[in-house]
Design a protein around this motif. Structure first.
Motif, PDB file in Angstrom:
ATOM      1  N   GLU A 161       0.831  -1.208   0.000  1.00 61.15           N
ATOM      2  CA  GLU A 161       0.000   0.000   0.000  1.00 61.15           C
ATOM      3  C   GLU A 161       0.865   1.257   0.000  1.00 61.15           C
ATOM      4  OE1 GLU A 161      -3.833  -1.905   2.397  1.00 61.15           O
ATOM      5  OE2 GLU A 161      -2.274  -0.875   3.536  1.00 61.15           O
ATOM      6  N   ILE A 162       1.988   1.207   0.714  1.00 60.63           N
ATOM      7  CA  ILE A 162       2.921   2.347   0.701  1.00 60.63           C
ATOM      8  C   ILE A 162       3.456   2.537  -0.711  1.00 60.63           C
ATOM      9  CG2 ILE A 162       5.105   3.292   1.584  1.00 60.63           C
ATOM     10  CD1 ILE A 162       4.610   1.573   4.146  1.00 60.63           C
ATOM     11  N   ILE A 163       3.833   1.425  -1.357  1.00 59.03           N
ATOM     12  CA  ILE A 163       4.357   1.494  -2.719  1.00 59.03           C
ATOM     13  C   ILE A 163       3.295   2.037  -3.678  1.00 59.03           C
ATOM     14  CG2 ILE A 163       5.241   0.139  -4.679  1.00 59.03           C
ATOM     15  CD1 ILE A 163       6.517  -1.751  -2.489  1.00 59.03           C
ATOM     16  N   PHE A 166       8.521   4.891  -1.222  1.00 58.83           N
ATOM     17  CA  PHE A 166       8.712   3.749  -0.322  1.00 58.83           C
ATOM     18  C   PHE A 166      10.171   3.660   0.126  1.00 58.83           C
ATOM     19  CE2 PHE A 166      10.211  -0.580   0.307  1.00 58.83           C
ATOM     20  CZ  PHE A 166       9.476  -0.915   1.438  1.00 58.83           C
ATOM     21  N   LEU A 167      11.099   3.798  -0.831  1.00 55.86           N
ATOM     22  CA  LEU A 167      12.522   3.710  -0.486  1.00 55.86           C
ATOM     23  C   LEU A 167      12.916   4.802   0.512  1.00 55.86           C
ATOM     24  CD1 LEU A 167      14.059   2.812  -3.972  1.00 55.86           C
ATOM     25  CD2 LEU A 167      13.732   1.281  -2.003  1.00 55.86           C
ATOM     26  N   ALA A 168      12.318   5.978   0.383  1.00 52.82           N
ATOM     27  CA  ALA A 168      12.595   7.071   1.328  1.00 52.82           C
ATOM     28  C   ALA A 168      12.088   6.713   2.725  1.00 52.82           C
ATOM     29  CB  ALA A 168      11.960   8.373   0.846  1.00 52.82           C
ATOM     30  N   ILE A 182      13.302   5.004   8.292  1.00 51.69           N
ATOM     31  CA  ILE A 182      13.018   4.147   9.453  1.00 51.69           C
ATOM     32  C   ILE A 182      14.233   3.310   9.834  1.00 51.69           C
ATOM     33  CG2 ILE A 182      11.603   2.182  10.234  1.00 51.69           C
ATOM     34  CD1 ILE A 182       9.211   3.646   8.866  1.00 51.69           C
ATOM     35  N   ASN A 183      14.933   2.753   8.850  1.00 48.66           N
ATOM     36  CA  ASN A 183      16.144   1.987   9.158  1.00 48.66           C
ATOM     37  C   ASN A 183      17.239   2.867   9.749  1.00 48.66           C
ATOM     38  OD1 ASN A 183      16.248  -1.046   8.310  1.00 48.66           O
ATOM     39  ND2 ASN A 183      15.033  -0.042   6.717  1.00 48.66           N
ATOM     40  N   ALA A 184      17.342   4.109   9.270  1.00 48.27           N
ATOM     41  CA  ALA A 184      18.384   5.021   9.747  1.00 48.27           C
ATOM     42  C   ALA A 184      18.142   5.465  11.189  1.00 48.27           C
ATOM     43  CB  ALA A 184      18.484   6.237   8.830  1.00 48.27           C
ATOM     44  N   CYS A 185      16.917   5.266  11.682  1.00 49.37           N
ATOM     45  CA  CYS A 185      16.578   5.693  13.044  1.00 49.37           C
ATOM     46  C   CYS A 185      16.407   4.529  14.013  1.00 49.37           C
ATOM     47  CB  CYS A 185      15.287   6.521  13.022  1.00 49.37           C
ATOM     48  SG  CYS A 185      15.468   8.075  12.141  1.00 49.37           S
ATOM     49  N   LEU A 186      16.673   3.301  13.564  1.00 44.57           N
ATOM     50  CA  LEU A 186      16.495   2.159  14.469  1.00 44.57           C
ATOM     51  C   LEU A 186      17.368   2.326  15.700  1.00 44.57           C
ATOM     52  CD1 LEU A 186      16.456  -1.163  12.415  1.00 44.57           C
ATOM     53  CD2 LEU A 186      14.578  -0.113  13.656  1.00 44.57           C
ATOM     54  N   ASN A 187      16.778   2.095  16.842  1.00 47.39           N
ATOM     55  CA  ASN A 187      17.510   2.210  18.101  1.00 47.39           C
ATOM     56  C   ASN A 187      17.254   0.941  18.902  1.00 47.39           C
ATOM     57  OD1 ASN A 187      18.884   3.039  20.347  1.00 47.39           O
ATOM     58  ND2 ASN A 187      17.344   4.524  20.983  1.00 47.39           N
ATOM     59  N   VAL A 188      18.066  -0.085  18.657  1.00 42.37           N
ATOM     60  CA  VAL A 188      17.881  -1.378  19.311  1.00 42.37           C
ATOM     61  C   VAL A 188      19.212  -1.887  19.842  1.00 42.37           C
ATOM     62  CG1 VAL A 188      15.860  -1.986  17.909  1.00 42.37           C
ATOM     63  CG2 VAL A 188      18.140  -2.642  17.119  1.00 42.37           C
ATOM     64  N   ARG A 189      19.119  -2.815  20.801  1.00 45.40           N
ATOM     65  CA  ARG A 189      20.312  -3.444  21.371  1.00 45.40           C
ATOM     66  C   ARG A 189      20.067  -4.942  21.469  1.00 45.40           C
ATOM     67  NH1 ARG A 189      24.030  -0.761  23.949  1.00 45.40           N
ATOM     68  NH2 ARG A 189      24.318  -2.336  25.556  1.00 45.40           N
ATOM     69  N   HIS A 190      21.129  -5.700  21.370  1.00 47.62           N
ATOM     70  CA  HIS A 190      21.042  -7.167  21.464  1.00 47.62           C
ATOM     71  C   HIS A 190      19.920  -7.698  20.579  1.00 47.62           C
ATOM     72  CE1 HIS A 190      24.049  -7.295  24.589  1.00 47.62           C
ATOM     73  NE2 HIS A 190      23.406  -6.353  25.222  1.00 47.62           N
ATOM     74  N   SER A 191      19.957  -7.306  19.309  1.00 53.57           N
ATOM     75  CA  SER A 191      18.897  -7.670  18.379  1.00 53.57           C
ATOM     76  C   SER A 191      19.461  -8.225  17.083  1.00 53.57           C
ATOM     77  CB  SER A 191      18.033  -6.449  18.034  1.00 53.57           C
ATOM     78  OG  SER A 191      17.365  -5.980  19.180  1.00 53.57           O
ATOM     79  N   VAL A 192      18.682  -9.121  16.483  1.00 54.26           N
ATOM     80  CA  VAL A 192      18.918  -9.537  15.107  1.00 54.26           C
ATOM     81  C   VAL A 192      17.928  -8.716  14.279  1.00 54.26           C
ATOM     82  CG1 VAL A 192      18.845 -11.414  13.430  1.00 54.26           C
ATOM     83  CG2 VAL A 192      19.643 -11.867  15.769  1.00 54.26           C
ATOM     84  N   ILE A 193      18.446  -7.940  13.340  1.00 56.86           N
ATOM     85  CA  ILE A 193      17.660  -7.006  12.550  1.00 56.86           C
ATOM     86  C   ILE A 193      17.516  -7.565  11.133  1.00 56.86           C
ATOM     87  CG2 ILE A 193      17.559  -4.647  11.620  1.00 56.86           C
ATOM     88  CD1 ILE A 193      19.596  -3.932  13.964  1.00 56.86           C
ATOM     89  N   ALA A 194      16.267  -7.622  10.652  1.00 55.24           N
ATOM     90  CA  ALA A 194      16.003  -8.085   9.290  1.00 55.24           C
ATOM     91  C   ALA A 194      15.301  -6.975   8.520  1.00 55.24           C
ATOM     92  CB  ALA A 194      15.154  -9.352   9.308  1.00 55.24           C
ATOM     93  N   PRO A 195      16.073  -6.135   7.804  1.00 57.50           N
ATOM     94  CA  PRO A 195      15.445  -5.104   6.978  1.00 57.50           C
ATOM     95  C   PRO A 195      14.972  -5.696   5.665  1.00 57.50           C
ATOM     96  CG  PRO A 195      17.828  -4.939   6.816  1.00 57.50           C
ATOM     97  CD  PRO A 195      17.528  -6.081   7.769  1.00 57.50           C
ATOM     98  N   TYR A 241      19.696   0.391  -0.832  1.00 58.50           N
ATOM     99  CA  TYR A 241      19.642   1.619  -1.628  1.00 58.50           C
ATOM    100  C   TYR A 241      19.677   2.866  -0.748  1.00 58.50           C
ATOM    101  CZ  TYR A 241      18.071  -1.492  -5.392  1.00 58.50           C
ATOM    102  OH  TYR A 241      17.964  -2.496  -6.314  1.00 58.50           O
ATOM    103  N   GLY A 242      19.482   2.711   0.538  1.00 56.24           N
ATOM    104  CA  GLY A 242      19.443   3.848   1.455  1.00 56.24           C
ATOM    105  C   GLY A 242      20.789   4.067   2.126  1.00 56.24           C
ATOM    106  N   LYS A 243      21.513   5.078   1.687  1.00 56.88           N
ATOM    107  CA  LYS A 243      22.857   5.348   2.211  1.00 56.88           C
ATOM    108  C   LYS A 243      22.833   5.578   3.718  1.00 56.88           C
ATOM    109  CE  LYS A 243      26.822   8.376   1.202  1.00 56.88           C
ATOM    110  NZ  LYS A 243      27.116   8.964   2.500  1.00 56.88           N
ATOM    111  N   GLU A 244      21.907   6.415   4.184  1.00 58.85           N
ATOM    112  CA  GLU A 244      21.843   6.714   5.622  1.00 58.85           C
ATOM    113  C   GLU A 244      21.480   5.467   6.422  1.00 58.85           C
ATOM    114  OE1 GLU A 244      21.188  10.326   3.217  1.00 58.85           O
ATOM    115  OE2 GLU A 244      20.220   8.373   3.223  1.00 58.85           O
ATOM    116  N   ALA A 245      20.549   4.687   5.891  1.00 58.68           N
ATOM    117  CA  ALA A 245      20.145   3.449   6.571  1.00 58.68           C
ATOM    118  C   ALA A 245      21.327   2.506   6.703  1.00 58.68           C
ATOM    119  CB  ALA A 245      19.010   2.767   5.795  1.00 58.68           C
ATOM    120  N   MET A 246      22.070   2.297   5.626  1.00 58.59           N
ATOM    121  CA  MET A 246      23.177   1.344   5.670  1.00 58.59           C
ATOM    122  C   MET A 246      24.327   1.853   6.534  1.00 58.59           C
ATOM    123  SD  MET A 246      22.085  -1.367   4.374  1.00 58.59           S
ATOM    124  CE  MET A 246      23.621  -2.208   4.743  1.00 58.59           C
TER     125      MET A 246
END
Length: 175
Positions: A50-52, A60-62, A67-80, A86-91
């Motif tokens: 629906e976002i797409i 959608f990519l933005a 959202i990926n660039a702002c993730l704030n987690v600890r001791h986590s396995v992250i599945a983006p 494609y997101g420089k800031e996210a990566m």
């Protein structure tokens, strides 16, 4: 353990097993599991497809990048999502807060596993085939990976075993 090693981020093509392997790995390590596609859907209040439909692929990519660039987690396995690369800031952020693992799968295996691209929220530009997408993304996955796991011939359990052994060897993680 440094903060970078508190998290593990799994990148790879859609159907490479990021969510499946991620959940199993998180259980084995006693970590939390973060499916970023679900985080996006919760924060945006609608499904990825629906976002797409509403925002277009660039929109959608933005959203995904933000959202990926702002993730704030600890001791986590992250599945983006597979398009996070494609997101420089996210990566840059994910590399800063985690060890990035590329779940490498052959094109044939991706094609076999994938199913309906639209329902999965896969971002394909007009006229682009799955093969085109695969060839476009692989160099990004290789560029950002701290570790690459070749999944060809492995099921999810064996992939987790191999990844856990590498993490234990490299970083002294004990489970």
């Amino acid at each position: 353990m440094t903060s970078k090693l508190n998290n593990i981020t799994l990148i790879g093509m859609p159907a490479s097993g990021k969510s499946t392997v991620g959940v199993l790995l998180a259980k084995r390590l006693g970590y939390s599991f973060v499916d970023v596609d679900i985080v996006i859907q919760e924060q945006e209040g609608c499904l990825l497809k629906e976002i797409i439909e509403k925002e277009g692929q660039d929109g959608f990519l933005a959203v995904e990048n933000r959202i990926n660039a702002c993730l704030n987690v600890r001791h986590s396995v992250i599945a983006p999502g597979g398009s996070v690369i494609y997101g420089k800031e996210a990566m840059e952020h994910l590399k800063e807060i985690s060890t990035v693992v590329y779940l490498k799968l052959s094109y044939e295996s991706v094609e076999e596993r994938l199913g309906n691209l639209v329902d999965r929220g896969v971002v394909l530009k007009d006229g682009m085939t799955l093969k085109d997408l695969y060839e476009e993304r692989v160099p990004y996955y290789e560029k950002y990976a701290d570790i690459t796991i070749d999944e060809n011939g492995l099921d999810a359990g064996k992939t987790v075993d191999r990844l856990r052994a590498i993490m234990e060897e490299r970083f002294g993680l004990t489970t």
